[in-house]
Every structure is written in structure tokens, then in C-alpha cells.
Design a protein around this motif. Structure first.
Motif, PDB file in Angstrom:
ATOM      1  N   UNK A  35     -25.671  49.308  -1.474  1.00 22.90           N
ATOM      2  CA  UNK A  35     -26.649  50.398  -1.297  1.00 22.90           C
ATOM      3  C   UNK A  35     -27.443  50.718  -2.564  1.00 22.90           C
ATOM      4  N   UNK A  36     -26.856  50.418  -3.723  1.00 20.90           N
ATOM      5  CA  UNK A  36     -27.472  50.809  -4.997  1.00 20.90           C
ATOM      6  C   UNK A  36     -27.434  49.652  -5.994  1.00 20.90           C
ATOM      7  N   UNK A  37     -28.374  49.625  -6.908  1.00 24.09           N
ATOM      8  CA  UNK A  37     -28.412  48.577  -7.928  1.00 24.09           C
ATOM      9  C   UNK A  37     -27.111  48.595  -8.737  1.00 24.09           C
ATOM     10  N   UNK A  38     -26.606  47.408  -9.084  1.00 20.84           N
ATOM     11  CA  UNK A  38     -25.333  47.306  -9.813  1.00 20.84           C
ATOM     12  C   UNK A  38     -25.368  48.080 -11.122  1.00 20.84           C
ATOM     13  N   UNK A  39     -26.509  48.012 -11.826  1.00 23.02           N
ATOM     14  CA  UNK A  39     -26.552  48.705 -13.129  1.00 23.02           C
ATOM     15  C   UNK A  39     -26.559  50.217 -12.961  1.00 23.02           C
ATOM     16  N   UNK A  40     -27.074  50.685 -11.821  1.00 23.71           N
ATOM     17  CA  UNK A  40     -27.039  52.126 -11.543  1.00 23.71           C
ATOM     18  C   UNK A  40     -25.599  52.571 -11.315  1.00 23.71           C
ATOM     19  N   UNK A  41     -24.884  51.830 -10.490  1.00 23.14           N
ATOM     20  CA  UNK A  41     -23.483  52.151 -10.190  1.00 23.14           C
ATOM     21  C   UNK A  41     -22.658  52.125 -11.479  1.00 23.14           C
ATOM     22  N   UNK A  42     -22.865  51.090 -12.308  1.00 23.81           N
ATOM     23  CA  UNK A  42     -22.102  50.939 -13.552  1.00 23.81           C
ATOM     24  C   UNK A  42     -22.408  52.057 -14.549  1.00 23.81           C
ATOM     25  N   UNK A  43     -23.653  52.562 -14.524  1.00 19.83           N
ATOM     26  CA  UNK A  43     -24.032  53.645 -15.441  1.00 19.83           C
ATOM     27  C   UNK A  43     -23.434  54.975 -15.000  1.00 19.83           C
ATOM     28  N   UNK A  44     -23.359  55.186 -13.703  1.00 17.14           N
ATOM     29  CA  UNK A  44     -22.914  56.482 -13.183  1.00 17.14           C
ATOM     30  C   UNK A  44     -21.393  56.632 -13.132  1.00 17.14           C
ATOM     31  N   UNK A  45     -20.684  55.533 -12.856  1.00 19.82           N
ATOM     32  CA  UNK A  45     -19.238  55.639 -12.644  1.00 19.82           C
ATOM     33  C   UNK A  45     -18.450  55.146 -13.850  1.00 19.82           C
ATOM     34  N   UNK A  46     -17.350  55.819 -14.183  1.00 20.35           N
ATOM     35  CA  UNK A  46     -16.485  55.314 -15.257  1.00 20.35           C
ATOM     36  C   UNK A  46     -15.846  53.979 -14.854  1.00 20.35           C
ATOM     37  N   UNK A  47     -15.570  53.128 -15.859  1.00 18.31           N
ATOM     38  CA  UNK A  47     -15.062  51.762 -15.606  1.00 18.31           C
ATOM     39  C   UNK A  47     -13.805  51.776 -14.749  1.00 18.31           C
TER      40      UNK A  47
END
Length: 392
Positions: free
Chosen positions: A285-297
């Protein structure tokens, strides 16, 4: 001293429209412009294609301290009236989303139409002209001193716009004239302008620069759903620009990055069926870099199966209800309009004449009327210029 019936200061959209209409009434019209060319903002608008009006124009598409003021002019000269002018000149145009109308070829088509009509009615345009002084002359009339000459007129129209895009020659001239004649000016600020972020947010989201997606941005008073663009300084795109006109400094905004989806409900429904990691599931649903920026590892690597109810709620809130407090906006440098301006309570909504100063008119963006993105500010320019042109 040169004598004319009407002086219009400003050769932009509203000033030229007023000149055309006054000229049709056999008035001797002189348009004074401080720049070296007329209609500079028309030429640069809409990426050079000029979003000249919209199929749907209502009072709710405008921001003003006097919400009803724009209704009279917009009802008397409508988008259909301007389209008649477009059709008469065979200017090719097309519709984009939300009823926005753009030239197929160039914004110059619009400017040429206006200049051609001015020529037909012998409305004279004088460029490179600085206004040095304006004085009342008797009960009915004004004397305008420029860097070239002194001119007297019966009607004086201020069509010099607001403060947006100073490199195109924007000045506070209209507000100074209003103040000279005791007319209140509503506080001004930049509208239809990108947001800037605080340093920590700017650093966090800088990796997303250039990323665009559909989003809803809102506060307690207003919300819009359209494209959002992450920039190296903050948030832009149509949805951010629209919202900027309804945002006050220090306010938080709520941004839904998945406006078509209740993520919490979806994650709960899918949790027992899908073994994907959170990052891979959300990448649908969302760009991978967006998800990675918003969520902690630690969350990114978890399987959907392993998520607690609290974690699901936290993930959903981040994407469906991202709370952001802008640092400010890009300001007048890139703003498409100026919010605020000459107080509409002091102006006749029918004639655009100042209530206490017979013969003095204000049109277009100089007034406290600002349209949404989408051709509304041009329609206000055409309508207000047309109405004043029937009276001056």
C-alpha cells in the motif's frame, strides 16, 4: 496634465478585465503598470498553461473574513461568461481533475486575448510606470503623479494584487493606498504555499524527498484529500497547498496517508491469515522507504502474526493519523496567493467601490478574497474586474 476617465493601476488579470469592460462603455481608460510587461503572473501560472477557471465555482471555494462578499461578483460574471470569451477566440483548452481548466498550448493565449480586447476598446497600457503620489481631487476625482507625468481621472482602480511571488513584482501598494484613504486592511499571510518542518522532522523525513501519494490533511476546521509531496524542506503538493490557507501558526495537522483504508481494522482481520513481515505487508500500500522511515526497525521485521493489539493500533495511528506540527510555510516567495488584504466590509460587493471614498475601486487579489487552488483566483480576478468595469 493628462486627463482620462479611468486609471487602472496594475496590468494583471483583474486590471485588464476591468479595462476591457470600462472601454466597452466608451470610457477613456489608462492602465499603469510598474513592470516592463503586462500580465507576468498570467504567463507563469499553471506551469505556463494558465488554470484560467474551473467548471464548479462556489463561494465556499474562497477564504475571506467576509464570507459572503464574493457571491455578488461571482454570480454576475461566471466561469461560463469567461469561457464564452475563450470560445470566441478559439483558444484550445482541456479539463484536469476537479474541473480545472487549462490552456492546451500556452498561458500567452489568455494574455493575448485580454490585450487584444483592450486594443479593440482603445484602453491604453503604459508600462515601466512608477506611482509616486495619489491625491483626491475635489469630490469626484483623483490626481496620480508618476515618474513620467501627472494624470487626472474620475475613477481610480487598484488592481496591483497581493504580496505573493515578490520576484514577479508583488508589492504592498494596494494596502498602502487603502490605508492612505482610511480603509482597513485585514492581516496578510502567504496562502497556497508549501509547509516547512522543524529541524528534527526535516532530518527524519528528508529521505522521502520527491515521494508523492494520495493523502488527507486536516484540522478542526477543514480537510482536503489530494496528492501530498514530500520535499527536502517539508510538505508540498496540492493537498498541502490547499490546507495552508486554513492553517494558523503553531497548529498541528492530522495527515492520513491511507485515506481509503482503515489500517487497524485491516491488520486485525488479516493477522491470522498472513505470515508476511510488517514491512512486506505494508509495501503493498505504501512506498518501502515511507514505511521504513515511519516505523522503528523492530516493528518492521516482526511478522503480522506476532503483533500485539497495542502494536497494531500504534502502526495504524502512524499512517492513518500522523500528527505533524509544521515549523511554518515557504512564505510569499512561493505562495500562489495572499490571504487577507483590503477589508471587504469597506467595499461594495456589487460595484467594488470603496464605501467611504467615491471613485476608488479595489479588484482581484488586493482584496481579502483568496481562492482555492484550481482556477478560482483567476475567476475572482475576472469577476471582480468585470463588475468594477461596469461602474468606473
Amino acid at each position: 496634465m493628462l486627463e482620462v476617465d479611468v486609471i487602472i493601476i496594475g496590468a494583471g488579470a483583474s486590471g485588464l478585465m476591468c479595462a476591457i469592460e470600462a472601454g466597452k462603455r466608451q470610457r477613456k481608460v489608462l492602465v499603469l503598470e510598474h513592470a516592463n510587461k503586462p500580465g507576468k503572473k498570467i504567463l507563469m501560472s499553471g506551469g505556463g498553461r494558465c488554470n484560467f477557471t474551473n467548471y464548479s465555482v462556489e463561494a465556499e471555494h474562497f477564504v475571506s473574513e467576509n464570507a459572503h462578499f464574493c457571491k455578488s461578483a461571482l454570480s454576475r460574471f461566471t466561469q461560463w461568461d469567461f469561457l464564452e470569451m475563450i470560445h470566441a477566440q478559439n483558444i484550445p483548452y482541456h479539463e484536469r481533475e476537479h474541473g480545472q481548466l487549462f490552456c492546451n498550448e500556452s498561458a500567452r493565449d489568455i494574455l493575448n486575448l485580454l490585450l487584444g480586447e483592450c486594443e479593440k476598446v482603445a484602453a491604453n497600457i503604459q508600462l515601466n510606470t512608477q506611482i509616486q503620489n495619489i491625491q483626491r481631487q475635489g469630490e469626484l476625482g483623483f490626481k496620480v503623479k508618476t515618474n513620467r507625468q501627472e494624470i487626472s481621472c474620475q475613477s481610480l482602480v487598484i488592481a496591483t494584487g497581493g504580496l505573493s511571488i515578490p520576484k514577479m513584482g508583488a508589492t504592498p501598494f494596494a494596502y498602502k493606498v487603502a490605508e492612505q484613504f482610511g480603509i482597513k486592511v485585514q492581516p496578510t499571510r502567504a496562502g497556497l504555499v508549501p509547509f516547512t518542518l522543524h529541524v528534527e522532522d526535516k532530518e527524519k523525513f528528508s529521505a522521502l524527498s520527491g515521494l508523492a501519494l494520495q493523502a488527507t490533511i486536516g484540522n478542526e476546521r477543514q480537510s482536503f484529500t489530494e496528492n501530498l509531496l514530500f520535499t527536502h524542506r517539508g510538505l508540498s503538493g496540492p493537498v498541502a497547498l490547499q490546507m495552508s490557507s486554513y492553517w494558523q501558526e503553531g497548529e498541528e495537522l492530522t495527515i492520513n496517508l491511507l485515506p481509503e483504508m482503515d489500517l487497524q481494522q485491516l491488520l486485525q482481520a488479516q493477522q491470522q491469515k498472513i505470515k508476511l513481515k510488517v514491512k512486506n505487508y505494508l509495501a503493498q500500500f505504501l512506498a518501502k522507504r515511507l514505511v521504513a522511515t515511519f516505523l522503528p526497525a523492530v516493528l518492521l521485521e516482526l511478522s503480522l502474526l506476532d503483533l500485539s493489539h497495542k502494536q497494531i493500533q500504534a502502526i495504524a495511528e502512524l499512517f492513518n493519523q500522523w500528527i505533524v506540527k509544521p515549523n511554518g510555510t515557504e512564505g510569499y516567495r512561493t505562495a500562489e496567493v495572499t490571504l487577507g488584504g483590503v477589508d471587504c466590509h469597506a467595499i461594495s460587493s456589487k460595484t467594488l467601490q470603496a464605501n467611504q471614498v467615491p471613485g476608488l475601486y479595489f479588484v482581484g487579489e488586493a482584496l481579502d478574497v483568496s481562492g482555492w487552488l484550481g482556477g478560482y483566483n483567476f475567476q475572482w480576478a475576472w469577476a471582480s474586474g468585470w463588475c468594477a468595469g461596469q461602474e468606473v
